[in-house]
Motif scaffolding. Structure first.
Motif, PDB file in Angstrom:
ATOM      1  N   GLU A  45      -0.017  12.187   3.595  1.00 57.29           N
ATOM      2  CA  GLU A  45      -0.574  10.852   2.905  1.00 57.29           C
ATOM      3  C   GLU A  45       0.210   9.909   3.830  1.00 57.29           C
ATOM      4  OE1 GLU A  45      -3.079   9.927   1.165  1.00 57.29           O
ATOM      5  OE2 GLU A  45      -3.603  11.997   0.653  1.00 57.29           O
TER       6      GLU A  45
ATOM      7  N   SER B  68       0.886  -1.128   0.127  1.00 58.40           N
ATOM      8  CA  SER B  68      -0.071  -0.089  -0.099  1.00 58.40           C
ATOM      9  C   SER B  68       0.765   0.945  -0.050  1.00 58.40           C
ATOM     10  CB  SER B  68      -0.948  -0.040   1.031  1.00 58.40           C
ATOM     11  OG  SER B  68      -0.125  -0.174   2.439  1.00 58.40           O
TER      12      SER B  68
ATOM     13  N   ILE C 126      -1.009   9.459   7.422  1.00 61.42           N
ATOM     14  CA  ILE C 126      -2.484   8.758   7.454  1.00 61.42           C
ATOM     15  C   ILE C 126      -2.073   7.249   7.400  1.00 61.42           C
ATOM     16  CG2 ILE C 126      -4.525   8.454   6.361  1.00 61.42           C
ATOM     17  CD1 ILE C 126      -4.519  11.319   5.544  1.00 61.42           C
ATOM     18  N   TRP C 127      -1.091   7.062   6.318  1.00 65.61           N
ATOM     19  CA  TRP C 127      -0.790   5.595   6.237  1.00 65.61           C
ATOM     20  C   TRP C 127      -0.091   4.910   7.390  1.00 65.61           C
ATOM     21  CZ3 TRP C 127       4.118   3.313   6.559  1.00 65.61           C
ATOM     22  CH2 TRP C 127       4.152   1.932   6.066  1.00 65.61           C
ATOM     23  N   CYS C 128       0.811   5.651   8.163  1.00 63.06           N
ATOM     24  CA  CYS C 128       1.421   5.117   9.328  1.00 63.06           C
ATOM     25  C   CYS C 128       0.163   4.900  10.382  1.00 63.06           C
ATOM     26  CB  CYS C 128       2.437   6.103   9.946  1.00 63.06           C
ATOM     27  SG  CYS C 128       3.949   6.252   8.930  1.00 63.06           S
ATOM     28  N   SER C 129      -0.753   5.761  10.677  1.00 66.73           N
ATOM     29  CA  SER C 129      -1.669   5.646  11.708  1.00 66.73           C
ATOM     30  C   SER C 129      -2.532   4.605  11.385  1.00 66.73           C
ATOM     31  CB  SER C 129      -2.363   7.117  11.761  1.00 66.73           C
ATOM     32  OG  SER C 129      -3.538   6.940  12.639  1.00 66.73           O
ATOM     33  N   SER C 130      -2.829   4.529  10.364  1.00 67.91           N
ATOM     34  CA  SER C 130      -3.941   3.138   9.872  1.00 67.91           C
ATOM     35  C   SER C 130      -3.139   1.997   9.945  1.00 67.91           C
ATOM     36  CB  SER C 130      -4.649   3.449   8.495  1.00 67.91           C
ATOM     37  OG  SER C 130      -3.545   3.517   7.559  1.00 67.91           O
ATOM     38  N   ASN C 131      -1.973   1.778   9.926  1.00 67.24           N
ATOM     39  CA  ASN C 131      -1.383   0.560   9.802  1.00 67.24           C
ATOM     40  C   ASN C 131      -0.329   0.317  11.130  1.00 67.24           C
ATOM     41  OD1 ASN C 131      -1.868  -0.385   7.106  1.00 67.24           O
ATOM     42  ND2 ASN C 131      -1.027   1.322   6.393  1.00 67.24           N
ATOM     43  N   HIS C 132      -0.585   1.361  12.223  1.00 63.81           N
ATOM     44  CA  HIS C 132       0.215   1.161  13.390  1.00 63.81           C
ATOM     45  C   HIS C 132       1.812   1.136  13.099  1.00 63.81           C
ATOM     46  CE1 HIS C 132      -3.861   0.524  14.919  1.00 63.81           C
ATOM     47  NE2 HIS C 132      -4.002  -0.453  13.970  1.00 63.81           N
TER      48      HIS C 132
END
Length: 772
Positions: free
Chosen positions: A554, A522, A557-563
């Motif tokens: 962006e 992703s 957001i990717w880091c946050s959603s995938n921990h």
């Protein structure tokens, strides 16, 4: 005769009724007139078929055309029974001459060949026999032959009726058992020694004899000289602009020559298109390009192709394209440089400077700067330091794509996923029992079989993530089949003896492995999509800071959603940002009216608040470098005025006005040139700062321009004249840039040939659905 008399009586009676009924409405009168005309033509055709009229009525049939609203007859037409074409019924004789006699009707021309008698070849065949006698009227024979023509096989030549019989016992014993197709099936006694394949040669022989006896050109479209010249010019443009997709030798292909003959054009040769016509096209394009460059006050050089995209690969990696970007947004192709593999920085510096000198001679200050996909540290920096007025940038498309390689080198997650995928794919491909089982479940799940694509050892060791990304996609799309493989009995037997099999089975059965694959995939897809958007949009230098800010948002957001811990990821991004950063990014962001921000008082002011302190200093340093020493303090004073006053709200809103792109549906600046024009026409009080602004804000942030495909490299080889190759590439690139076509024909073909259910396919292959 009785039928004809009755029809005549009815027609006359209808005419008398029409003439006598003066109270009829115009619509009724028109309907009666159409009906009368139809009845008259039917009567004439009926007589002609009986042998008392013109020959063409055997092929033309009157029909009534009704009004779709009222259902009443509104017109009479003629229909050709041979090809179902529809014509006006106003002049049947003229219609017959133009459609039937002149060869417009394909079925009539074939029919006329089959019914022609006698055949000129009949006297030359041994053991000839006379054709069977016919007592039919010749007009009836024409009609019946047209019906038989529908079953004739497709061929380059129409097979004539046989006029002679060959005795097969002269050449072989026994009977010939094959059947002759089409009309020849009615005369099975015709047998040729070569079998049915001889029929085409026989027809060709008859045609040759006919041409020698009566050398008349076959009917077809005739074009005047100006039409032929215009058509050949368009054909040449298409061949040149195909970027090598159309080979010159294909112009001499028999099918293509048949096509040219069919439309009335003479045959052409590849040699004709690579001679004087090529020289004339090149001179025309070159003169147009030179005129546009002379009309501009300054320009930017774009250089793309120095970066080797595929290690050890060939193709467009060996072609460096040099393009000229003008202030009005136009891009003009300059020349191509052919290189083999990596080249030294000094060589690139010399090529760039030679290109600048060839355009403007000694007036090198007309070149505002350079944007290139490589050599920022050495060649570009050297040229900028030697020429203080230049702004040399590195390509942002390459900056974003290089970020993927940075992640693969510096993030442990990427290294772990790469190693695990390489181990899994290599094991499945190399172990015959496992490979057979995998392909069995592939066939059940997807309807096809194939190996997992594994990067070469060189790509794997050099962390070239392009092939690794392809391998990850293959494994993700094959998850259902792989999970069935490890449950298969054959895999259990292999895992008893092979520890790698047990390790791979553990990976496939662990959800953590698939989550890590999805996370890496992703992130790479996110960056690749942004890079492709940059390549497509070709942003200007003022857009660079917003682009990187958007990337940071962006990725957060990717880091946050995938921990995922943001620290290491942000560190990689900042490192790449500093490598690509140029002070012109900040200066153009401040000077371009597109990025002005409306404050509480209604003023439109430059976004200094979005810059870091270092970037604010860079703005001052760059502006003072781009002007003379005498103007430096004036330019800084004007910068302060610009910071406090900004732009008139009406002009600011006009510059920032957007409209929806009809193709992509996105909102875009309606007039991109207004940013520069407002400095040249309205903000005239900023004399020194305005000079910097107009030379800065039009600069392109990418070197993407003419995009060539692998087919173009057919023009580049030791056997090809390099002068001709340069001309061909120049014409093709000039045309594509003039159309603002920055795509590649190979990419367009891939889109056309893509699966119709692409969205469903992507969902199935990347969605990671687990098997039932």
């Amino acid at each position: 005769m009785a039928a004809a008399t009755d029809t005549t009586t009815q027609t006359v009676a209808a005419g008398m009724e029409l003439a006598g009924d003066t109270s009829a409405s115009p619509d009724e009168a028109a309907t009666k007139a159409v009906t009368k005309r139809y009845d008259g033509l039917v009567m004439v055709r009926t007589k002609a078929i009986k042998g008392k009229g013109a020959w063409y009525w055997a092929h033309l049939e009157p029909i009534l055309v009704n009004n779709t609203d009222t259902g009443l007859p509104k017109a009479v037409k003629l229909r050709c029974n041979l090809c179902d074409a529809i014509f006006s019924a106003s002049n049947p004789s003229r219609t017959a001459s133009e459609h039937l006699k002149r060869g417009t009707c394909p079925n009539f021309s074939n029919l006329s060949k089959r019914v022609s008698s006698p055949s000129p070849i009949s006297t030359s065949l041994p053991n000839s026999a006379p054709p069977p006698p016919s007592h039919h009227n010749p007009r009836k024979r024409s009609s019946s032959s047209s019906a038989a023509s529908g079953s004739a096989p497709a061929s380059s030549y129409s097979v004539p009726p046989p006029q002679g019989v060959l005795d097969p016992t002269r050449f072989c014993g026994g009977e010939l058992t094959y059947a002759v197709p089409g009309v020849l099936t009615q005369q099975p006694h015709l047998m040729l020694s070569g079998g049915k394949d001889d029929l085409g040669a026989l027809a060709m022989l008859e045609d040759s004899v006919k041409k020698l006896k009566s050398p008349k050109t076959s009917p077809g479209p005739t074009l005047c000289k100006s039409q032929v010249d215009c058509a050949l010019d368009f054909l040449a443009d298409w061949v040149y602009e195909s970027c090598g997709s159309v080979s010159f030798s294909s112009l001499e292909h028999p099918k293509f020559r048949a096509f040219l003959n069919q439309v009335g054009l003479p045959a052409v040769s590849g040699r004709e298109f690579t001679g004087s016509r090529l020289d004339a096209k090149f001179e025309e394009a070159k003169a147009e390009s030179e005129a546009r460059i002379r009309d501009a006050m300054f320009f930017q050089i774009a250089s793309d192709g120095w970066k080797i995209k595929n290690v050890g690969g060939l193709g467009e990696d060996n072609l460096v394209n040099l393009t000229v970007n003008l202030p009005n947004g136009t891009s003009l192709y300059r020349r191509a440089v052919f290189v083999g593999g990596a080249v030294p920085s000094k060589y690139a510096e010399e090529v760039l400077w030679e290109t600048i000198a060839s355009i403007c001679g000694n007036a090198v200050q007309q070149c505002v700067g350079i944007v290139a996909d490589r050599f920022k540290v050495k060649a570009l920096r050297n040229l900028e330091s030697q020429n203080h007025w230049m702004v040399n940038l590195c390509c942002q498309f390459q900056g974003f794509t290089s970020l993927i390689k940075d992640f693969s080198r510096e993030l442990r997650l990427f290294k772990a996923v790469t190693d695990n995928c390489y181990k899994l794919a290599s094991f499945v491909n190399n172990k015959s029992q496992i490979r057979s089982s995998f392909q069995k479940y592939q066939s059940q799940k997807y309807g096809y079989t194939g190996l997992l694509r594994v990067p070469s050892m060189q790509d794997y060791e050099m962390l070239n993530f392009g092939p690794v990304y392809v391998m990850i996609e293959d494994i993700l799309s094959s998850r259902p089949a792989l999970e069935l493989v490890v449950l298969d009995e054959s895999y259990t037997l292999v895992s008893m003896e092979d520890p790698t099999a047990r390790e791979v089975a553990e990976m496939i059965g662990h959800e953590r492995f698939w989550n890590e694959l999805r996370v890496v995939h992703s992130l790479v897809k996110l960056i690749k999509d942004m890079a492709q958007e940059i390549e497509k949009e070709r942003p200007l230098v003022g857009k660079c800071l917003p682009l990187w800010d958007g990337l940071r948002a962006e990725v957060k957001i990717w880091c946050s959603s995938n921990h995922i811990d943001e620290g290491p990821v942000e560190k990689v991004i900042e490192k790449r940002f500093k490598k690509n950063y140029h002070p012109a990014w900040a200066a153009a962001f401040i000077l371009d009216p597109v990025y002005l921000i409306r404050d509480n008082s209604g003023k439109y002011l430059p976004p200094f608040n979005l810059l870091t302190p270092e970037q604010e200093k860079d703005v001052d340093k760059l502006i003072t470098r781009l002007v003379s020493r005498e103007e430096a303090h004036i330019a800084l004073m004007e910068l302060m005025k610009w910071r406090t006053d900004g732009l008139d709200p009406v002009y600011a809103r006009a510059v920032q006005m957007k409209e929806r792109d009809p193709v992509s549906g996105k909102m875009r600046i309606a007039n991109p040139q207004s940013s520069r024009l407002v400095w040249e026409t309205y903000l005239t009080e900023f004399k020194s700062l305005g000079k910097v602004a107009v030379r800065l804000i039009f600069l392109h942030a990418t070197s993407c321009g003419f995009k060539s495909g692998g087919a173009l490299m057919r023009w580049v080889s030791p056997r090809v004249n390099m002068d001709k190759a340069q001309k061909l590439i120049f014409i093709a690139a000039h045309s594509k840039l003039e159309r603002r076509d920055f795509s590649c024909d190979e990419d367009k073909d891939a889109e056309l040939l893509a699966l119709e259910n692409a969205e469903e396919f992507d969902k199935d292959t990347v969605g990671l659905e687990r098997p039932p």
